[in-house]
Design a protein around this motif. Structure first.
Motif, short mmCIF file in Angstrom:
data_model
loop_
_atom_site.label_atom_id
_atom_site.label_comp_id
_atom_site.label_asym_id
_atom_site.label_seq_id
_atom_site.Cartn_x
_atom_site.Cartn_y
_atom_site.Cartn_z
N CYS A 35 0.89 -1.40 0.06
CA CYS A 35 0.03 -0.03 0.23
C CYS A 35 0.93 1.15 -0.03
O CYS A 35 0.57 2.24 -0.81
CB CYS A 35 -0.97 0.01 1.23
SG CYS A 35 -2.12 -1.29 1.17
N ARG A 53 -6.72 7.74 1.97
CA ARG A 53 -6.78 6.62 0.86
C ARG A 53 -5.76 5.73 1.03
O ARG A 53 -6.09 4.43 0.97
CB ARG A 53 -6.53 7.24 -0.65
CG ARG A 53 -7.87 8.22 -0.81
CD ARG A 53 -7.43 9.09 -2.15
NE ARG A 53 -7.34 8.10 -3.50
CZ ARG A 53 -6.89 8.77 -4.52
NH1 ARG A 53 -6.96 10.07 -4.58
NH2 ARG A 53 -6.90 8.20 -5.65
N ASP A 67 -6.86 1.75 2.30
CA ASP A 67 -6.36 0.47 1.62
C ASP A 67 -5.75 -0.68 2.78
O ASP A 67 -6.02 -1.78 2.70
CB ASP A 67 -5.13 0.97 0.73
CG ASP A 67 -5.93 1.05 -0.86
OD1 ASP A 67 -7.18 0.98 -0.84
OD2 ASP A 67 -5.13 1.49 -1.70
N ARG A 127 -7.25 -4.40 3.33
CA ARG A 127 -6.39 -5.41 3.30
C ARG A 127 -6.18 -6.25 4.24
O ARG A 127 -6.33 -7.23 4.53
CB ARG A 127 -5.19 -5.36 2.59
CG ARG A 127 -5.29 -4.69 1.05
CD ARG A 127 -4.10 -4.69 0.39
NE ARG A 127 -4.17 -3.78 -0.97
CZ ARG A 127 -3.38 -3.83 -1.84
NH1 ARG A 127 -2.13 -4.67 -1.69
NH2 ARG A 127 -3.88 -3.24 -2.81
N ASP A 153 -9.11 -5.65 -1.54
CA ASP A 153 -8.44 -4.78 -2.02
C ASP A 153 -9.39 -3.64 -2.32
O ASP A 153 -10.22 -3.56 -3.09
CB ASP A 153 -7.70 -5.34 -3.42
CG ASP A 153 -6.99 -3.98 -3.78
OD1 ASP A 153 -6.89 -2.76 -3.36
OD2 ASP A 153 -6.37 -4.23 -4.94
N SER A 154 -9.46 -2.62 -1.56
CA SER A 154 -10.32 -1.64 -1.73
C SER A 154 -9.96 -0.61 -2.96
O SER A 154 -11.09 0.05 -3.46
CB SER A 154 -10.52 -0.71 -0.34
OG SER A 154 -9.63 -0.04 -0.32
N SER A 155 -9.13 -0.76 -3.33
CA SER A 155 -8.49 0.35 -4.30
C SER A 155 -8.69 1.70 -4.31
O SER A 155 -9.02 2.42 -5.15
CB SER A 155 -9.07 -0.19 -5.59
OG SER A 155 -8.91 -1.64 -6.05
N SER A 156 -8.57 2.10 -2.83
CA SER A 156 -8.92 3.26 -2.50
C SER A 156 -7.68 4.39 -3.30
O SER A 156 -8.12 5.48 -3.74
CB SER A 156 -8.84 3.70 -1.19
OG SER A 156 -9.80 2.98 -0.48
N SER A 179 -14.31 2.79 0.12
CA SER A 179 -13.89 3.95 0.99
C SER A 179 -15.20 5.04 0.89
O SER A 179 -15.32 5.56 1.96
CB SER A 179 -12.89 4.73 0.36
OG SER A 179 -12.71 4.75 -1.14
#
Ligand code: HEM
Length: 457
Positions: free
Chosen positions: A102, A129, A133, A137, A143-146, A155
């Motif tokens: 991250c 952000r 993340d 995780r 995986d939020s992919s923020s 998010s």
């Protein structure tokens, strides 16, 4: 005035006394000033102060009422004992690769933002952000992919969990100072929609792991094991890690880490911009350690970075995100004054407030307290800091269980940022930071903009 400054003001006006009685709303509370008494309450006689003042109505906020922070009595003990093994340094070491990935993405994201022509970086949303993340995780196993997508679904929903209207800010304050008001107003802290989203995410992640037999080393894997763990007889009805009791444990990470760590990172970067010498020395240490223990950043390499530890400690000293610690007296207790001559009987139910901002800005404990000076925490100098005057993570059996994790996560971000960018103030960076008077936890007011200049490779 923000809560931290209010606490500091009361402390400074009463510094000559060992303690002070006050009312929060209609509840009597003891504001403790003498460090020996702080020790008795937090550690020596902690059994008599086992709960917090803070309380959440279970019928209104089922998830918030089941996280370790708000639990009381035997339920708290049971959850704390079961979650403690998740936070050992061995577990941190195994989780480190998730955090490190991250932090690398954070650098990429800052790079992209500044490359797209932004003159300055608004620091806090970017740190949000990153922390989002890390939490997704480690605590939710997804995986939020923020960092990749500013408006990522995870998010967006999670932020809503902490979006306070003025009424909610008030309700939030009452959970600390007068919990019964919350039940009278019947205003939830968390939206029903956010609760449903959380439940869906957590049970979806459980199903996925049950169907895909892979080994994981994150927090989620640990709490998954607790679901099937046998229960000691007698504890069975007390707190099974099932239903919302389970969902709440994953949510705990978000509740405890999100605001605290994003603010800490924002403050640390601000101080880097104001103290170029500190920043340069830290960068040199990072490169020196990685020249020997690298080239990749690792959990062990971070433990060798002593100046980084000093910088983080001073950041937590100057910006204690939790401005005071709270406890509740659970059985009548006789408090002796420091001279041992006077006694005060504290009745069961009395709230206790420990003024962290007061201690951290007391020139007797931290000379020239407004100055950002990591040297206070050198091996030599830290010996003269009185015990219990430095409490960014609290102390005793109810101290912060996630301290190791928070330090690992926030140090990893700083290391990657400083290896890639020089942090400098921009035109509108304030010389003195203003704090948000509406926030309960310490955070900067408004946007904080800094320039992050790419360093040559
Ligand atoms: C910079 C980040 C953080 C700061 C400054 C911070 C600070 C604190 C403080 C001051 C307390 C109250 C301690 C006391 O009353 O003695 C606390 C409690 C707690 N923190 Fe943290 N924290 C941070 C990150 C985390 C993380 C990452 C977790 C992980 C889950 C976490 C979990 C908790 C829990 C569960 C409690 C309640 C413990 C209990 O009541 O037994 N914190 N934290």
């Amino acid at each position: 005035m923000d809560v931290g400054q209010l606490v500091r003001k009361i402390y400074e006006e009463n510094k000559d006394k060992p303690y002070l009685g006050l009312f929060s709303f209609d509840q009597p509370a003891l504001f403790v000033i003498d460090l020996a008494l702080v020790k008795d309450i937090l550690v020596k006689d902690s059994h008599a102060f086992a709960d917090r003042i803070l309380s959440v109505d279970e019928s209104l906020d089922p998830l918030n009422s089941k996280i370790m922070f708000t639990l009381k009595g035997q339920k708290w003990k049971h959850v704390r004992q079961n979650l403690t093994p998740t936070f050992t340094s061995g577990k941190m070491k195994k989780m480190f690769y998730l955090v490190d990935n991250c932090a690398k993405q954070l650098v990429q994201c800052i790079d992209d933002t500044t490359f797209k022509g932004a003159n300055a970086l608004t620091v806090k949303p970017m740190m949000d952000r990153y922390v989002m993340d890390v939490i997704s995780r480690c605590a939710f196993g997804l995986d939020s992919s923020s960092l990749q997508h500013e408006d990522a679904e995870f998010s967006r929903n999670m932020r809503r969990a902490f979006h306070f209207s003025s009424l909610k800010s008030f309700v939030n304050l009452t959970t600390f100072f007068a919990p019964e008001i919350q039940s009278i107003l019947r205003v939830k802290i968390m939206d029903q929609e956010v609760e449903s989203f959380l439940r869906d995410v957590v049970w979806g992640a459980v199903r996925f792991r049950e169907q895909n037999d892979m080994e994981h080393h994150d927090f989620f894997a640990h709490i998954m094991k607790l679901r099937t763990k046998g229960f000691v007889r007698g504890e069975e009805d007390m707190f099974r890690f099932e239903g919302d009791n389970f969902v709440a444990q994953a949510f705990l990470f978000f509740a405890a880490d999100f605001d605290t760590s994003t603010a800490t990172l924002t403050f640390a970067l601000y101080e880097m911009s104001q103290n170029p010498d500190v920043q340069q020395r830290l960068r040199m240490e990072i490169e020196d350690v990685l020249a020997t223990h690298g080239p990749e950043v690792s959990y062990d390499a971070i433990q060798k970075m002593t100046y980084l530890e000093m910088v983080m400690s001073e950041t937590h000293r100057k910006y204690p995100i939790v401005p005071f610690l709270d406890r509740k007296c659970v059985s009548d207790y006789t408090l002796l004054s420091p001279s041992g001559k006077e006694a005060l009987v504290i009745s069961r139910g009395t709230g206790i407030m420990i003024p962290v901002t007061g201690f951290h800005y007391d020139p007797e404990y931290f000379p020239d307290p407004e100055r950002f000076d990591p040297e206070r925490f050198s091996e030599e100098n830290k010996k003269s800091i009185p015990r219990f005057s430095y409490l960014p993570f609290g102390d005793g059996p109810r101290s912060c269980i996630g301290m190791r994790f928070a330090l690992m996560q926030n140090k990893a971000a700083l290391i990657h940022i400083l290896r890639n960018f020089q942090v400098v103030p921009c035109e509108d960076t304030p010389k003195k930071l203003k704090l948000n008077p509406k926030a309960f936890l310490m955070e900067p007011q408004g946007d904080l903009n800094l320039l992050l200049k790419k360093l040559p490779k």
